[in-house]
Enzyme design. Structure first.
Site, PDB file in Angstrom:
ATOM      1  N   GLU A 111      43.853  86.914  67.095  1.00 32.49           N
ATOM      2  CA  GLU A 111      44.474  87.901  68.227  1.00 32.49           C
ATOM      3  C   GLU A 111      43.692  89.040  67.947  1.00 32.49           C
ATOM      4  OE1 GLU A 111      48.576  88.709  67.838  1.00 32.49           O
ATOM      5  OE2 GLU A 111      48.893  89.899  69.544  1.00 32.49           O
ATOM      6  N   ARG A 120      47.991  81.503  52.988  1.00 33.13           N
ATOM      7  CA  ARG A 120      47.119  82.638  53.420  1.00 33.13           C
ATOM      8  C   ARG A 120      46.686  83.288  52.115  1.00 33.13           C
ATOM      9  NH1 ARG A 120      48.550  87.039  56.766  1.00 33.13           N
ATOM     10  NH2 ARG A 120      49.150  85.373  58.279  1.00 33.13           N
ATOM     11  N   LYS A 136      47.779  93.327  59.475  1.00 32.48           N
ATOM     12  CA  LYS A 136      47.032  94.164  60.330  1.00 32.48           C
ATOM     13  C   LYS A 136      47.763  95.250  60.671  1.00 32.48           C
ATOM     14  CE  LYS A 136      45.659  90.681  63.031  1.00 32.48           C
ATOM     15  NZ  LYS A 136      45.121  89.953  64.292  1.00 32.48           N
TER      16      LYS A 136
END
Ligand code: ATP
Ligand code: MG
Length: 563
Positions: A36, A261, A271
Site C-alpha cells: 500500500e 511476518r 508503518k
C-alpha cells in the site's frame, strides 16, 4: 527470540511443488508483491519481496508489483516512487508488470453490481458505529441490519447514487450478504465499498466510492492471474472472505497462503509507528540510518546482497516470532568481509611524535587493502614524524592484559614500524594526556624479512600532515528494549544514545574524495559507508554500518557448545 536452528525451509515451496504435480494452475507460478503506497518499505517488506519474487524466479514464474491503492486519504505518489526504487535496489524486476488496484476500479464496480443483482450485496445505512454494534462478538452472534433485505432494484439505485456522489462520507456502505451468525466475524456481512470524497493520486476525483481491501485484493489477484497470493498471518481469518468473493463472482480463483511476518528485535516495524517517529522528529526522516526501512538501511551502508541473504536465512514460518537483529548485522559483516577495503581511521585522535624520525621525511608504505582478498590490491600509506593514534589505545597505568601502548611499552603500527612510548605530555591545567613522545625501530618495517621481533599489539594510525578530517556517525539500536511493541508507549524506550557524532576524526589520505555510498572496513572499528546524503568530496561523513564484533556468531557458537 529465535536465535538457533537457521533453516531456509519453505513450506510455500512445498505447496507449489504439490500444485505442479497436480497441474493445479497449468504448471504456472505467478505471485505479486502488493504494497500500500502509504509509507516507505521496511525490512519486513523485504522478506515479502524476496519471498514473492524469489519463489517466482525459482519456479520459472512471474511476480507482479501491484500498488494496493484503495485508500486515497493516506496514499501518495512519493511513496509509489520510493517503493519502486527500493524493490529495484533489492535486485528484483517486475519486467513491466507494474499494476495498481486503482486500474481495476471500473471492473470492481461492475463486480459489485453483479453481486447486488445476485442478491449477495446490499446498501446499508447504518453508521460505522452501529455496524460495529450489530456485528456481535466472538461469543455472541451478530444482528441483521434493518437494511439487509432491500430489493435488488433499490440496492442498484442507491449504489448508483453513492457512486454519483449524492451522499456524504460515512452515510452508507455496500455490504456483502453472507451470515451474521458466522463464527468468523469477517463473514458477518463485511463492508465492500465506502463513500469517501477524496482525491485519489491516480484517478483524481473520478470516484467517491472506494473498495475495501477484502474486496479489492481477491479481484486484483484474479484479474492478474495470480496463482499463489502470499500474505501475512493476520489475514488467515480473512481467507474465507477472499474465497467467498471469488466464488460469489464465479471468477478465476488464486489461493491465499499466509506466512509469519518478520519482527526484528530492538526496532518497530509498523508503518504507523515508523511514520510517527518521522513526523514527530525522533529521527531525521524515513531514510535515517537508524530506521529499519530499506532506504534507511541503504543509507546506513547495507548492501542488497546482505538483506537478501538475511531474508533467506530467516526462512518462512507459520508462527510469529522475533528475529535477533544481530543476525541482520551478521549478514552485512559476512558480505563486506572480503568486499571492503580495510583502511585506517582514527576516531578519537591522540598525537604521537616519533622523536628519532627525521623531520620533514615521508615514507610511502605499501599497504594491502584486504589480506584475505588480494584482488582488492593495495595503496601507499604515508608515514612521518607526527602521527595520530586512537585515544583508547594508550593507558598510562594499564591493567594486566592491555597489549596496546603504555609508558615504556612497544606496539606495532599497522603496515609500518614498531614504536615505543618514551614520555607522556599532559595538559598542565587538566592533567589530560595530549601527546605521546615515542621512538621507532627502523629495523622493524612491516614486510621486511626476517621479522626482527614480535609485539602483542598492533594499532592503526594516520600521519598528521596527510590525514583527512572526517565526521563519523556511530549508530546503536533505535530502542533499548528487545520488543518495543510490548511497551505502553513504544517511544518511551527510544535509545537516547542511538546516534553519536564524532566530528574530529582523521582518516588516511586514500579516502580523500571518497564517493558517497563507498564502503570500507575501518581497521579494528567496523564497517563504514560514506553517507550518500551528507558526505561530499570536501567534507567526508561516514556512517558506521556495524562494529566488528559479531554477537550473532558468538551466540551460535555458544549454542553449539551446549549441544
Ligand atoms: P505495516 O503493518 O508495516 O504497515 P502493511 O502490511 O500494512 O505493513 P503493506 O504495504 O500492506 O504493509 O504490505 C505489503 C506486503 O508486505 C503485504 O503482502 C504484507 O503482508 C507484507 N508485509 C508487511 N509487513 C511485513 C513484515 N513485517 N514481514 C513480512 N511481510 C510483511
Ligand atoms: Mg496493509
Amino acid at each position: 527470540m529465535s536465535t538457533g536452528s537457521l533453516q531456509s525451509s519453505n513450506f510455500i515451496q512445498n505447496i507449489i511443488n504439490e500444485d505442479m504435480k497436480t497441474n493445479k494452475y497449468g504448471g504456472r507460478v505467478h505471485t505479486r508483491f502488493p504494497p500500500e503506497p502509504n509509507g516507505y518499505l521496511h525490512i519486513g517488506h523485504a522478506k515479502s519481496i524476496c519471498l514473492n519474487f524469489g519463489l517466482a524466479a525459482k519456479n520459472g514464474g512471474l511476480c507482479n508489483l501491484r500498488f494496493d491503492d484503495t485508500n486515497p486519504a493516506k496514499e501518495d505518489e512519493e511513496y509509489v516512487e520510493s517503493i519502486k526504487e527500493d524493490v529495484k535496489w533489492l535486485g528484483f524486476d517486475w519486467d513491466g508488470r507494474l499494476f495498481y488496484a486503482s486500474d481495476y476500479f471500473e471492473k470492481m464496480y461492475q463486480y459489485a453490481v453483479q453481486l447486488i443483482k445476485a442478491g449477495k450485496a446490499y446498501v446499508c445505512d447504518l453508521s460505522a458505529e452501529e455496524i460495529r454494534e450489530y456485528r456481535g462478538t466472538l461469543t455472541e452472534p451478530g444482528r441483521e441490519s434493518p437494511y439487509r433485505n432491500r430489493s435488488v432494484e433499490e440496492n442498484l439505485e442507491l449504489f448508483e447514487r453513492m457512486k454519483a456522489g449524492e451522499f456524504p462520507d460515512g452515510s452508507r456502505v455496500l455490504r456483502a450478504k453472507i451470515d451474521m451468525a458466522s463464527g468468523n466475524l469477517n463473514m458477518r456481512d463485511p463492508v465492500l465499498y465506502r463513500i469517501m470524497h477524496a482525491t485519489h493520486h491516480r484517478t483524481g476525483d473520478k470516484w467517491c466510492i472506494y473498495p475495501m481491501y477484502d474486496f479489492a485484493h481477491p479481484i486484483s489477484d484474479s484479474i492478474e492471474g495470480i496463482t499463489h497470493s502470499i500474505c501475512t498471518l493476520e489475514f488467515e481469518d480473512h481467507r474465507p472472505l477472499y474465497d467467498w468473493v471469488l466464488d460469489a463472482l464465479g471468477i478465476y480463483h488464486p489461493q491465499q497462503i499466509e506466512f509469519a511476518r518478520l519482527n526484528l528485535s530492538y526496532t518497530v516495524m509498523s508503518k504507523r509507528k515508523l511514520r510517527e517517529l518521522v513526523e514527530q522528529g525522533y529521527v531525521s526522516g524515513w531514510d535515517d540510518p537508524r530506521m529499519p526501512t530499506i532506504c534507511g538501511l541503504r543509507r546506513r551502508g547495507y548492501t542488497p546482497e546482505a538483506i537478501r541473504r538475511f531474508c533467506d536465512l530467516i526462512g518462512v514460518a507459520k508462527s510469529n516470532s522475533i528475529v535477533d537483529i544481530a543476525l541482520l548485522e551478521h549478514c552485512i559483516r559476512e558480505d563486506l568481509n572480503l568486499k571492503a577495503p580495510r583502511v585506517m581511521a582514527v576516531l578519537r585522535p591522540l598525537r604521537v611524535v616519533i622523536e628519532n624520525y627525521p623531520e620533514g621525511q615521508v615514507e610511502e608504505l605499501d599497504a594491502v587493502y584486504n589480506q584475505e582478498n588480494p584482488a582488492l590490491g593495495s595503496r601507499k600509506v604515508p608515514f612521518s614524524r607526527e602521527l595520530y593514534i586512537e585515544q583508547d589505545d594508550f593507558l598510562e597505568n594499564p591493567p594486566g592484559k592491555f597489549f596496546r601502548l603504555a609508558p615504556g611499552r612497544e606496539v606495532r603500527l599497522k603496515h609500518a614500524y614498531i614504536i615505543k612510548c618514551e614520555r607522556v605530555i599532559k595538559d598542565e591545567r587538566t592533567g589530560r594526556v595530549i601527546e605521546l613522545r615515542c621512538t621507532y625501530d627502523p629495523a622493524t618495517r612491516s614486510g621486511s624479512s626476517p621479522e626482527v621481533r614480535k609485539v602483542k599489539g598492533t594499532l592503526h594510525w594516520v600521519s598528521a600532515a596527510h590525514a583527512v578530517r572526517a565526521e563519523v556517525r556511530l549508530y546503536d539500536h533505535l530502542f533499548t528494549k528487545e520488543n518495543p511493541d510490548e511497551e505502553e508507549d513504544f517511544k518511551a524506550c527510544l535509545n537516547p544514545h542511538s546516534l553519536e557524532r564524532l566530528t574530529s576524526c582523521l582518516v588516511e589520505p586514500s579516502l580523500a574524495g571518497a564517493a558517497p555510498g563507498s564502503r570500507y572496513q575501518f581497521l579494528r572499528h567496523g564497517y563504514f559507508c560514506t553517507d550518500p546524503v551528507d558526505s561530499t568530496g570536501e567534507a567526508l561523513v561516514f556512517n558506521r554500518i556495524v562494529p566488528l564484533k559479531d554477537t550473532w556468531a558468538k551466540i551460535q557458537k555458544a549454542e553449539q557448545g551446549k549441544k
